[in-house]
Write a protein that holds these residues in place. Sequence first.
Motif, mmCIF file in Angstrom:
data_model
loop_
_atom_site.group_PDB
_atom_site.id
_atom_site.type_symbol
_atom_site.label_atom_id
_atom_site.label_comp_id
_atom_site.label_asym_id
_atom_site.label_seq_id
_atom_site.Cartn_x
_atom_site.Cartn_y
_atom_site.Cartn_z
ATOM 1 N N VAL A 1 0.845 -1.201 0.000
ATOM 2 C CA VAL A 1 0.000 0.000 0.000
ATOM 3 C C VAL A 1 0.876 1.245 0.000
ATOM 4 C CG1 VAL A 1 -1.710 1.297 1.306
ATOM 5 C CG2 VAL A 1 -1.925 -1.185 1.098
ATOM 6 N N GLN A 2 1.941 1.245 0.809
ATOM 7 C CA GLN A 2 2.865 2.371 0.814
ATOM 8 C C GLN A 2 3.529 2.541 -0.541
ATOM 9 O OE1 GLN A 2 5.579 1.570 4.013
ATOM 10 N NE2 GLN A 2 4.067 1.920 5.614
ATOM 11 N N LEU A 3 3.902 1.420 -1.159
ATOM 12 C CA LEU A 3 4.529 1.480 -2.474
ATOM 13 C C LEU A 3 3.561 2.033 -3.509
ATOM 14 C CD1 LEU A 3 6.973 0.823 -4.244
ATOM 15 C CD2 LEU A 3 6.066 -1.484 -4.534
ATOM 16 N N GLU A 4 2.302 1.666 -3.390
ATOM 17 C CA GLU A 4 1.299 2.190 -4.315
ATOM 18 C C GLU A 4 1.154 3.695 -4.158
ATOM 19 O OE1 GLU A 4 -3.457 1.577 -5.312
ATOM 20 O OE2 GLU A 4 -2.397 0.212 -3.969
ATOM 21 N N SER A 5 1.138 4.180 -2.921
ATOM 22 C CA SER A 5 1.062 5.618 -2.687
ATOM 23 C C SER A 5 2.278 6.334 -3.261
ATOM 24 C CB SER A 5 0.938 5.893 -1.182
ATOM 25 O OG SER A 5 0.919 7.283 -0.921
ATOM 26 N N GLY B 1 -3.822 -1.521 -9.954
ATOM 27 C CA GLY B 1 -4.226 -2.456 -8.920
ATOM 28 C C GLY B 1 -4.356 -1.780 -7.588
ATOM 29 N N ARG B 2 -4.969 -2.454 -6.683
ATOM 30 C CA ARG B 2 -5.145 -1.935 -5.335
ATOM 31 C C ARG B 2 -4.774 -3.016 -4.339
ATOM 32 N NH1 ARG B 2 -5.011 2.131 -7.416
ATOM 33 N NH2 ARG B 2 -6.389 3.925 -7.363
ATOM 34 N N GLY B 3 -4.194 -2.609 -3.233
ATOM 35 C CA GLY B 3 -3.818 -3.552 -2.188
ATOM 36 C C GLY B 3 -4.582 -3.259 -0.921
ATOM 37 N N GLY B 4 -4.415 -4.104 0.088
ATOM 38 C CA GLY B 4 -5.076 -3.900 1.362
ATOM 39 C C GLY B 4 -4.392 -4.695 2.441
ATOM 40 N N ALA B 5 -4.598 -4.271 3.703
ATOM 41 C CA ALA B 5 -3.984 -4.971 4.828
ATOM 42 C C ALA B 5 -4.706 -6.285 5.078
ATOM 43 C CB ALA B 5 -4.040 -4.097 6.076
ATOM 44 N N LEU B 6 -4.001 -7.259 5.588
ATOM 45 C CA LEU B 6 -4.553 -8.578 5.860
ATOM 46 C C LEU B 6 -5.444 -8.515 7.095
ATOM 47 C CD1 LEU B 6 -4.408 -11.495 4.876
ATOM 48 C CD2 LEU B 6 -2.599 -11.872 6.542
ATOM 49 N N VAL B 7 -6.682 -9.031 6.999
ATOM 50 C CA VAL B 7 -7.655 -9.000 8.084
ATOM 51 C C VAL B 7 -7.940 -10.427 8.523
ATOM 52 C CG1 VAL B 7 -9.975 -8.295 8.771
ATOM 53 C CG2 VAL B 7 -8.665 -6.900 7.171
ATOM 54 N N GLY B 8 -8.059 -10.625 9.838
ATOM 55 C CA GLY B 8 -8.371 -11.941 10.359
ATOM 56 C C GLY B 8 -7.274 -12.964 10.134
ATOM 57 N N ALA B 9 -6.039 -12.564 10.392
ATOM 58 C CA ALA B 9 -4.902 -13.429 10.085
ATOM 59 C C ALA B 9 -4.946 -14.726 10.874
ATOM 60 C CB ALA B 9 -3.595 -12.685 10.367
ATOM 61 N N HIS B 10 -5.456 -14.683 12.119
ATOM 62 C CA HIS B 10 -5.419 -15.876 12.963
ATOM 63 C C HIS B 10 -6.432 -16.919 12.527
ATOM 64 C CE1 HIS B 10 -2.605 -14.089 15.812
ATOM 65 N NE2 HIS B 10 -3.322 -12.974 15.719
ATOM 66 N N ASP B 11 -7.381 -16.546 11.656
ATOM 67 C CA ASP B 11 -8.399 -17.482 11.204
ATOM 68 C C ASP B 11 -8.099 -18.038 9.819
ATOM 69 O OD1 ASP B 11 -9.797 -17.011 13.557
ATOM 70 O OD2 ASP B 11 -10.856 -15.283 12.699
ATOM 71 N N LEU B 12 -6.942 -17.736 9.296
ATOM 72 C CA LEU B 12 -6.615 -18.182 7.948
ATOM 73 C C LEU B 12 -6.291 -19.672 7.923
ATOM 74 C CD1 LEU B 12 -4.379 -15.354 6.455
ATOM 75 C CD2 LEU B 12 -6.714 -15.938 5.837
ATOM 76 N N SER B 13 -6.770 -20.323 6.880
ATOM 77 C CA SER B 13 -6.358 -21.700 6.630
ATOM 78 C C SER B 13 -5.183 -21.678 5.662
ATOM 79 C CB SER B 13 -7.527 -22.489 6.028
ATOM 80 O OG SER B 13 -7.865 -21.949 4.754
ATOM 81 N N ILE B 14 -4.626 -22.866 5.428
ATOM 82 C CA ILE B 14 -3.499 -22.944 4.509
ATOM 83 C C ILE B 14 -3.939 -22.511 3.111
ATOM 84 C CG2 ILE B 14 -1.882 -24.522 3.400
ATOM 85 C CD1 ILE B 14 -1.814 -26.146 5.919
ATOM 86 N N ARG C 1 2.944 -3.849 -9.634
ATOM 87 C CA ARG C 1 3.777 -2.711 -9.218
ATOM 88 C C ARG C 1 5.069 -2.673 -10.028
ATOM 89 N NH1 ARG C 1 0.622 0.691 -7.849
ATOM 90 N NH2 ARG C 1 -0.757 -0.741 -8.937
ATOM 91 N N VAL C 2 5.622 -3.844 -10.337
ATOM 92 C CA VAL C 2 6.841 -3.882 -11.160
ATOM 93 C C VAL C 2 6.558 -3.311 -12.540
ATOM 94 C CG1 VAL C 2 8.488 -5.423 -12.295
ATOM 95 C CG2 VAL C 2 7.889 -5.799 -9.904
ATOM 96 N N ASP C 3 5.402 -3.683 -13.118
ATOM 97 C CA ASP C 3 5.036 -3.138 -14.426
ATOM 98 C C ASP C 3 4.889 -1.626 -14.365
ATOM 99 O OD1 ASP C 3 5.017 -5.693 -15.420
ATOM 100 O OD2 ASP C 3 2.855 -5.965 -15.216
ATOM 101 N N LEU C 4 4.258 -1.132 -13.289
ATOM 102 C CA LEU C 4 4.077 0.315 -13.154
ATOM 103 C C LEU C 4 5.403 1.023 -13.042
ATOM 104 C CD1 LEU C 4 2.416 2.870 -12.700
ATOM 105 C CD2 LEU C 4 2.241 2.260 -10.285
ATOM 106 N N MET C 5 6.302 0.492 -12.211
ATOM 107 C CA MET C 5 7.605 1.125 -12.046
ATOM 108 C C MET C 5 8.404 1.083 -13.353
ATOM 109 S SD MET C 5 7.659 2.449 -9.175
ATOM 110 C CE MET C 5 6.743 2.419 -7.634
ATOM 111 N N THR C 6 8.213 0.034 -14.140
ATOM 112 C CA THR C 6 8.896 -0.028 -15.430
ATOM 113 C C THR C 6 8.395 1.072 -16.358
ATOM 114 O OG1 THR C 6 9.149 -2.433 -15.206
ATOM 115 C CG2 THR C 6 9.377 -1.507 -17.408
#
Length: 319
Positions: A95-99, A121-134, A151-156
């Motif tokens: 998200v910081q890189l996108e900004s 593209g858009r990114g977001g912080a991970l929510v509910g990390a402790h409930d994630l399955s594999i 992001r690599v394409d954009l920076m290029t």
Amino acid sequence: MQLIITDARLARSRAIHLSGTRLLLAGLALSLCLVLVAATLYHWVFLQGARAGWPIIGSLVRLVVQDEFAERDRFMRANLDAMARRVGEMQARMVQLESLGERVLGLAGMAPADIPKAAAGRGGALVGAHDLSIEQLQATLDDLEHLTNQRVDLMTVLESRLFDQHIRKKMIPTHEPVAGRPAGSGFGWRLDPISGQSALHSGLDFQADTGTPILAAAGGVVVVQEFHPAYGNMVEIDHGNQVLTRYAHASRTLVKRGDIVRSGQKIAEVGTTGRSTGPHLHFEVLVQGVFQDPQKFLSAGGTDTAAPLEHAWSAARGR
């Protein structure tokens, strides 16, 4: 210790002497054999009981397996939680890189609409990390990889745009052709100093002593180096995009046709050859073969900003 073995049939006897060391080794060997036999029997009985479903052994097997699975599940959950936290941190960085990319877009003179779809593209912080399955964690990692590729394409794209701007700036004639000397006779209509009639002065004159260095106003390729009846010793440099600069009345030239020169490179020396009344440099800028006021380009270069350069460039090309 002494053992006597007697054979009645053969009417003879044999004595065996056993020391303390031999008795100890014999005891150890016997104990080891008993342990191996007991372990083999236990293993065989345990496997048979587990396969046949004997009540007691089956219960023990289930307890052992459940405890092992529980320990493995705790270990995997701890690792999943740690990985999920790291993934969340990585997404926050994205998200910081996108900004940062949006700010660089402004520096490159690009609007968000100019971004290729593959790089948007858009990114977001991970929510509910402790409930994630594999599976969920794997899907999140796949999304993060996809976003990273975007992001690599954009920076290029941004790198290409900024590099293009840098090259265009280097190829626009903004460097003073005679260092530290103000322009004398300007661009436009004037009374010709030789004929006394009204005539178009197609460039700028820089008064200087004979031998003063003449510098390339921008990088480019030398396309003309010759003696001209009016211009005297003359050099023309092609800067691409149909932009050309001309340097006239030189006492001598230091480059030849086909040479690649950089901005500010010494290409000749001031003189008074050709149609001239005294030592000076006659400097011209042509865009698409049309004479332009060189002062617009030199003034834009003195501000060291991109906007005046683009303005001068657009005005010269009639946009």
